[in-house]
Design a protein around this motif. Sequence first.
Motif, short mmCIF file in Angstrom:
data_model
loop_
_atom_site.label_atom_id
_atom_site.label_comp_id
_atom_site.label_asym_id
_atom_site.label_seq_id
_atom_site.Cartn_x
_atom_site.Cartn_y
_atom_site.Cartn_z
N HIS A 199 1.68 -7.50 5.70
CA HIS A 199 3.09 -6.31 5.50
C HIS A 199 4.27 -7.76 6.36
N ASN A 200 3.86 -8.24 7.18
CA ASN A 200 4.79 -9.56 7.38
C ASN A 200 4.83 -10.46 6.75
N GLY A 201 4.01 -11.17 5.86
CA GLY A 201 3.22 -12.22 4.96
C GLY A 201 3.08 -13.52 5.88
N ARG A 202 3.24 -13.42 7.26
CA ARG A 202 2.73 -14.24 8.29
C ARG A 202 3.04 -13.75 9.28
N ILE A 203 1.20 -14.89 9.84
CA ILE A 203 0.91 -14.82 11.40
C ILE A 203 0.95 -15.99 11.64
N ASN A 204 1.35 -16.76 13.00
CA ASN A 204 1.37 -17.78 13.73
C ASN A 204 1.04 -18.09 14.75
N HIS A 205 -0.36 -18.27 15.86
CA HIS A 205 -0.79 -17.49 16.80
C HIS A 205 -1.72 -17.85 17.29
N LYS A 206 -1.46 -18.50 18.72
CA LYS A 206 -2.92 -18.85 19.49
C LYS A 206 -3.93 -17.79 19.68
N TYR A 207 -5.79 -17.54 19.53
CA TYR A 207 -6.31 -16.55 19.75
C TYR A 207 -7.05 -16.83 20.58
N HIS A 208 -7.19 -16.73 22.34
CA HIS A 208 -9.22 -16.77 22.99
C HIS A 208 -9.93 -16.41 22.47
N ASP A 236 9.27 0.64 3.83
CA ASP A 236 8.10 1.27 3.72
C ASP A 236 6.04 1.19 3.13
N ASP A 237 7.05 0.67 1.66
CA ASP A 237 6.25 0.74 0.89
C ASP A 237 5.03 -0.16 0.95
N THR A 238 3.95 0.43 0.69
CA THR A 238 2.59 -0.17 0.62
C THR A 238 2.52 -1.95 0.16
N PRO A 239 1.91 -2.29 0.31
CA PRO A 239 2.12 -3.97 -0.67
C PRO A 239 1.17 -3.64 -1.56
N PRO A 289 -4.40 -6.69 -1.42
CA PRO A 289 -3.85 -7.72 -0.92
C PRO A 289 -5.52 -6.45 0.10
N PRO A 290 -5.22 -7.06 0.97
CA PRO A 290 -6.55 -7.29 2.42
C PRO A 290 -6.06 -6.44 3.21
N LEU A 291 -5.85 -5.27 3.38
CA LEU A 291 -5.29 -4.21 4.35
C LEU A 291 -6.61 -3.86 4.43
N SER A 292 -6.30 -3.35 6.12
CA SER A 292 -7.19 -3.32 7.14
C SER A 292 -9.15 -3.56 6.93
N GLU A 293 -8.64 -4.63 6.08
CA GLU A 293 -10.40 -5.87 6.45
C GLU A 293 -10.25 -6.80 7.67
N LYS A 294 -10.65 -7.59 8.08
CA LYS A 294 -10.68 -8.44 9.05
C LYS A 294 -11.36 -10.04 8.55
N ILE A 295 -11.56 -10.56 9.24
CA ILE A 295 -11.63 -12.25 8.98
C ILE A 295 -12.03 -12.40 10.42
N HIS A 296 -13.12 -13.24 9.54
CA HIS A 296 -14.09 -13.91 10.58
C HIS A 296 -14.36 -15.53 10.94
N THR A 306 -3.92 -6.59 7.85
CA THR A 306 -2.84 -6.01 7.60
C THR A 306 -1.88 -5.85 8.46
N ASP A 307 -1.66 -6.47 8.71
CA ASP A 307 -0.04 -7.17 9.49
C ASP A 307 0.18 -8.66 8.99
N VAL A 308 -0.83 -9.51 8.61
CA VAL A 308 -1.04 -10.10 7.68
C VAL A 308 -0.09 -9.52 6.67
#
Length: 510
Positions: free
Chosen positions: A483-492, A384-387, A446-453, A479-481
């Motif tokens: 909070h979760n620490g890691r994402i591994n996914h294929k994006y269209h 529940d804490d904000t990193p 932390p890069p909260l509410s930021e996007k990477i292009h 943001t999910d990165v």
Amino acid sequence: MGFLSSLLDIVGFGIGIPFGLLVGFFLFVYSQPKDVQDPDVRPLSELDSSTLMDLLPELPFWVKNPNYDRVDWLNKFILNMWPYLDKAICDTIRSMAQPIFAEYIGMYQIEAIEFEKLSLGTLPPILHGIKVYETNEKELAMEPAIKWAGNPNIILVLKWLPFRITIQPHVDFGLKILGGDIMSIPGLYRFVQETIKREVAKLYLWPQTLEIPILDAATGAIKKPVGILHVKVVRALKLLKMDFLGASDPYVKLSLSGERLPAKKTTVKRKNLNPEWNEKFKLIVRDPQAQVLQLYVYDWDKVGAHDKLGMQLVPLKLLTPHETQEFTLDLFKNTNLSDPQQKQRGKIVVELTFDPFKEDHECYSGPLDGYGRKESRISRASDDDTPSGAGLLLVTIQGAEDVEGQRHNNPYAVILFRGEKKKTKMMKKTRDPQWNEEFQFMLEEPPLSEKIHIQVISQRSGIGFRSKESMGHVDIDLTDVVHNGRINHKYHLINSKNGQIHLEIKWKMI
């Protein structure tokens, strides 16, 4: 009697040939053919290993097992490079054997142990196939099937007392009794050779395998970052005078051993033998037990190469996590401190702090020279804490699929984040590039509410108009990165018909 015997021989020969031909003709015409039996056919799955070895002695693995890929191109490369590889491998063997031999010099009156000849021969090893495992964890596992029937030449010389003993390993099959070589019996040598070959082959030929681990199972193919080293270059004292007027223009280059990234540099202090920088740098640590901080002090020159004023090394195992330590180091020409001609070239003062990531902190909670696992002194924040706090953003572009340009297909990927631009290498003439490249961004928060292009671009290999064209892009919310620490996914990919990009993004906090 002699004439009569000769006459009877001629008459018998003249009658026998026509009679034999006549009998053979009638037997060929009037004889009934016998039924031909079908051969005994058995599937390979019912055969034992010894029978398979007899049937398939020399077939490569990619024929026997469809999971193995053929590597003819690699065998050609090894064949062309073998003279150089042979020399490099033998030099490595000499360097590894030298400290082992040194332990026995002086014992049992042994004066010296050395290689008189050391060569692996002219025949290189052959890869019969290779099995590759692709994972989503930035790891690549390869299982090569290697066969080597070489002709090495190894002569080891042992100097003991007044004697000189030469040891030359040789493998052959022979048996002598009372001075006679039994192997000279026709057929016996081949029988013994095939028997021994069959028994030895059971150790490494299909379907058995001999596994030789190259890396420790606890470590991956590539070591992952475990923390950040904060370096503050404070000052230098009593540097050498390199300029004509009795001064120097010093600056410092610093890097970690085992890294291919460019070295960090301080600013140049003009005409100063006791410069003060007070400049801070951050370096990514992958192995604090083995890595070393390399410090080089140079004299800047407007023309030509810069002169080295001195250098020093700091092993990271001397640091205690989260504790700032100041080091005053003597500068030398090189790291060979046993050289009697080594002279001090001044001093350099640095402050070092090693901050391991939170998930790795329990491995380095004490002094690093202990290497024991201890309980972490920092508790994890609840969900529940904000990193908060500084950290490292790792972006791994593994590859793309079905990307297609209108005029050419030479794709590379570009990352845009906080005004910083990084890109992968270009892959020529492919719609399914595999980059597997990692990019790092050290952030104070932390890069909260930021996007990477991330954008995939194709570039013309030659000169012409419209040399670049976009093959699609994607914007990823971090943001999910965080909070979760890691994402591994294929994006269209946006603005691409079927294109996808495979990404792995991690956030590691200090």
